[in-house]
Write a protein that holds these residues in place. Structure first.
Motif, PDB file in Angstrom:
ATOM      1  N   UNK A 108       0.818  -1.217   0.000  1.00 37.19           N
ATOM      2  CA  UNK A 108       0.000   0.000   0.000  1.00 37.19           C
ATOM      3  C   UNK A 108       0.849   1.263   0.000  1.00 37.19           C
ATOM      4  N   UNK A 109       1.905   1.267   0.788  1.00 42.80           N
ATOM      5  CA  UNK A 109       2.742   2.467   0.894  1.00 42.80           C
ATOM      6  C   UNK A 109       3.474   2.737  -0.412  1.00 42.80           C
ATOM      7  N   UNK A 110       3.941   1.675  -1.048  1.00 46.60           N
ATOM      8  CA  UNK A 110       4.659   1.849  -2.313  1.00 46.60           C
ATOM      9  C   UNK A 110       3.750   2.430  -3.393  1.00 46.60           C
ATOM     10  N   UNK A 111       2.469   2.098  -3.337  1.00 47.66           N
ATOM     11  CA  UNK A 111       1.526   2.544  -4.365  1.00 47.66           C
ATOM     12  C   UNK A 111       0.977   3.949  -4.110  1.00 47.66           C
ATOM     13  N   UNK A 112       1.335   4.536  -2.990  1.00 42.99           N
ATOM     14  CA  UNK A 112       0.748   5.822  -2.601  1.00 42.99           C
ATOM     15  C   UNK A 112       0.970   6.913  -3.642  1.00 42.99           C
ATOM     16  N   UNK A 113       2.178   6.969  -4.225  1.00 44.82           N
ATOM     17  CA  UNK A 113       2.479   7.988  -5.217  1.00 44.82           C
ATOM     18  C   UNK A 113       1.601   7.871  -6.452  1.00 44.82           C
ATOM     19  N   UNK A 114       1.355   6.647  -6.906  1.00 41.27           N
ATOM     20  CA  UNK A 114       0.503   6.418  -8.077  1.00 41.27           C
ATOM     21  C   UNK A 114      -0.933   6.832  -7.769  1.00 41.27           C
ATOM     22  N   UNK A 115      -1.393   6.530  -6.561  1.00 38.93           N
ATOM     23  CA  UNK A 115      -2.753   6.902  -6.171  1.00 38.93           C
ATOM     24  C   UNK A 115      -2.923   8.425  -6.185  1.00 38.93           C
ATOM     25  N   UNK A 116      -1.926   9.130  -5.680  1.00 40.89           N
ATOM     26  CA  UNK A 116      -1.991  10.592  -5.662  1.00 40.89           C
ATOM     27  C   UNK A 116      -1.958  11.156  -7.084  1.00 40.89           C
ATOM     28  N   UNK A 117      -1.160  10.521  -7.941  1.00 38.59           N
ATOM     29  CA  UNK A 117      -1.094  10.942  -9.342  1.00 38.59           C
ATOM     30  C   UNK A 117      -2.451  10.777 -10.015  1.00 38.59           C
ATOM     31  N   UNK A 118      -3.093   9.645  -9.758  1.00 37.72           N
ATOM     32  CA  UNK A 118      -4.420   9.395 -10.335  1.00 37.72           C
ATOM     33  C   UNK A 118      -5.426  10.428  -9.837  1.00 37.72           C
TER      34      UNK A 118
END
Length: 327
Positions: A108-118
């Protein structure tokens, strides 16, 4: 006179072009909509790809894509430990400007940047299989892993007469599915079977070989173990293998999570007492359905429970159960 007529016609043409331009501008889709008359595109990035579970999720997603007339892509890392590979796939998916992104996060933490980008691009995100530690996803389509793990614990407790030592082989400490399947089992025992003592929890990434080694080490360190629980197929089969190698067949009660041919065979052969199975086709279907609704700006249910079933030797052939077993 002729010049006036020409100017008048030119003015009409210019006005027509202006109106057409306004109409074109108004017809542009809002953020998240498909452009140029193309079908909306939904990028789906899974935790894995090869395992039949993920192929069943893919099948459900494809069924929904056909029904709702959208385009999808479905990919996942070679192994469910390859966080960086999944991150690369997520970044590549975002580079294609999807109208929605669906994600089963390994970390989950690793994916945080992609989620914010989306979020910054108004691309709705749907989580599936396991949630992510973020408020960004508009929905999560998954098994209620805590409830399913509690179901496994309930059967384990009954099989052990509500007493004895139990060990757990987990598949992940970072994925929400892994922690929920651990916590649901542990919490049930604490609340309902206080005489069952969980003596150890080890993690082996869902890898059969690693799970086998972890289970053997746990058995050696805890000679009075009465039962063991594996939080996914790899973990459960690792326990089965360890029991065989340690010559403890019939001396240890094993319950698992997921299905797969090896686990189903172990249950039929009496090596494993039973397991909880998910509904992978339903997970894939509901993920795409939620993404389509989000693209349209419709209200989406925040948590979509796709269900689970306990299966053992007595009901493994039941059509309702068999439909949710993935080999």
């Amino acid at each position: 006179m002729q010049r006036r007529k020409f100017l008048a016609l030119a003015s009409v043409a210019a006005l027509s072009l202006g109106v057409a331009a306004c109409d074109t501008e108004a017809a542009k889709p809002a953020a998240g909509g498909a452009a140029d008359g193309k079908k909306p595109y939904i990028a789906i990035v899974s935790k894995g790809f090869q395992h039949q579970f993920w192929q069943s999720v893919k099948q459900g997603a494809e069924n929904a894509a056909k029904e709702f007339d959208v385009e999808i892509s479905f990919e996942g890392p070679d192994k469910e430990t390859n966080v960086q590979q999944q991150m690369d796939q997520l970044n590549n998916a975002m580079a294609k400007n999807p109208q929605a992104l669906a994600l089963a996060a390994l970390d989950s933490k690793a994916a945080e940047g992609v989620l914010k980008d989306a979020k910054s691009k108004n691309i709705p995100v749907v989580a599936f299989d396991s949630g992510v530690e973020s408020d960004i996803p508009v929905a999560t389509a998954s098994t209620d892993n805590k409830a399913a793990a509690a179901e496994a614990a309930k059967h384990m407790a009954q099989l052990l007469g509500n007493k004895g030592e139990v060990g757990i082989i987990g598949h992940s400490q970072t994925a929400t599915s892994g922690t929920d399947r651990r916590d649901g089992f542990v919490d049930y025992m604490k609340a309902n079977a206080p005489d069952i003592k969980i003596v150890d929890i080890q993690y082996a990434d869902g890898d059969q070989a690693k799970s086998t080694d972890a289970a053997k080490a746990m058995m050696t360190a805890n000679p009075n173990l009465a039962g063991m629980y594996g939080t996914n197929e790899g973990a459960a089969i690792g326990i089965v293998n360890a029991v065989k190698e340690m010559n403890k067949t019939g001396k240890l009660t094993i319950v698992g999570f997921d299905s797969g041919k090896a686990q189903m065979d172990a249950i039929k052969d009496g090596l494993m007492a039973g397991a909880v199975t998910q509904n992978p086709v339903g997970i894939g279907y509901e993920t795409v359905k939620a993404a389509v609704a989000a693209i349209k700006g419709e209200k989406v249910q925040k948590v979509i429970d796709t269900g689970f079933y306990w299966y053992d030797k007595t009901n493994i052939a039941d059509p309702k159960i068999a439909a949710n077993l993935y080999e």
